[in-house]
Design a protein around this motif. Structure first.
Motif, PDB file in Angstrom:
ATOM      1  N   ASN A 129      26.483  10.120  37.024  1.00  0.00           N
ATOM      2  CA  ASN A 129      26.991   9.402  38.184  1.00  0.00           C
ATOM      3  C   ASN A 129      28.428   9.835  38.455  1.00  0.00           C
ATOM      4  O   ASN A 129      29.102  10.385  37.588  1.00  0.00           O
ATOM      5  N   TYR A 130      28.877   9.593  39.682  1.00  0.00           N
ATOM      6  CA  TYR A 130      30.238   9.967  40.057  1.00  0.00           C
ATOM      7  C   TYR A 130      31.248   8.987  39.465  1.00  0.00           C
ATOM      8  O   TYR A 130      31.012   7.781  39.455  1.00  0.00           O
ATOM      9  N   LEU A 131      32.372   9.517  39.000  1.00  0.00           N
ATOM     10  CA  LEU A 131      33.510   8.684  38.623  1.00  0.00           C
ATOM     11  C   LEU A 131      34.494   8.790  39.777  1.00  0.00           C
ATOM     12  O   LEU A 131      34.986   9.875  40.096  1.00  0.00           O
ATOM     13  N   VAL A 132      34.779   7.690  40.420  1.00  0.00           N
ATOM     14  CA  VAL A 132      35.608   7.676  41.606  1.00  0.00           C
ATOM     15  C   VAL A 132      36.833   6.799  41.329  1.00  0.00           C
ATOM     16  O   VAL A 132      36.704   5.692  40.796  1.00  0.00           O
ATOM     17  N   PHE A 133      38.021   7.319  41.687  1.00  0.00           N
ATOM     18  CA  PHE A 133      39.234   6.532  41.504  1.00  0.00           C
ATOM     19  C   PHE A 133      40.303   7.047  42.442  1.00  0.00           C
ATOM     20  O   PHE A 133      40.235   8.139  42.962  1.00  0.00           O
ATOM     21  N   ASN A 134      41.302   6.229  42.646  1.00  0.00           N
ATOM     22  CA  ASN A 134      42.479   6.586  43.434  1.00  0.00           C
ATOM     23  C   ASN A 134      43.688   6.572  42.524  1.00  0.00           C
ATOM     24  O   ASN A 134      43.743   5.804  41.564  1.00  0.00           O
ATOM     25  N   VAL A 135      44.653   7.408  42.868  1.00  0.00           N
ATOM     26  CA  VAL A 135      45.923   7.418  42.157  1.00  0.00           C
ATOM     27  C   VAL A 135      47.012   7.154  43.189  1.00  0.00           C
ATOM     28  O   VAL A 135      47.087   7.845  44.206  1.00  0.00           O
TER      29      VAL A 135
END
Length: 146
Positions: free
Chosen positions: A79-85
């Motif tokens: 699955n995709y690991l999605v995050f913002n910085v």
């Protein structure tokens, strides 16, 4: 590999200390794991699911982490690991310079000689304007490329 630092504790037939080298690396470099133990699994197959994909960083970057989550992927087992910085300015410490004893003595002699030269100049300064001009000239000299 599974570990309770980044996923739920799952008891199975595999060696329980399989993740020890990675955990040692994480601890040695004081890294922060972004994974949420309560998230969806990072990998899902017909044989099962697991939390083996890991996102980690230094503490400085981890403080900028926003919205880390696992998103379902229909085209892969992972699955995709999605995050913002959060945006930030990167600053680096200047490189450390190490000198041997001979180099230190050479630097000390050069500084001493320069001080003797500047001491004569400093003694001729008798006003605030002359001092400011002398500091300005010294600053210009200091910032010139070698």
């Amino acid at each position: 590999m599974r570990h309770e630092l980044w996923g739920p504790e799952i008891h199975n037939h595999r060696i329980s200390d399989q993740a020890a080298p990675l955990v040692s690396f994480i601890l040695k470099y004081d890294l922060i794991i972004w994974n949420d133990k309560d998230s969806e699994p990072t990998i899902e197959t017909v044989n099962g699911k697991s939390w083996i994909d890991i996102t980690m960083s230094s503490a400085n970057l981890a403080n900028k982490k926003m919205n880390w989550q696992v998103k379902k992927n229909n085209f892969s087992d992972h699955n995709y690991l999605v995050f913002n910085v959060e945006s930030f300015n990167v600053t680096r410490d200047p490189p450390r310079i190490f000198f041997n004893h001979r180099q230190i003595l050479k630097i000390c002699k050069a500084v001493h000689q320069k001080f003797l030269e500047l001491q004569e100049e400093i003694q001729t300064i008798d006003s605030k304007q002359k001092l400011e001009k002398w500091i300005e000239e010294l600053s210009i000299f200091y910032h010139q490329p070698n």
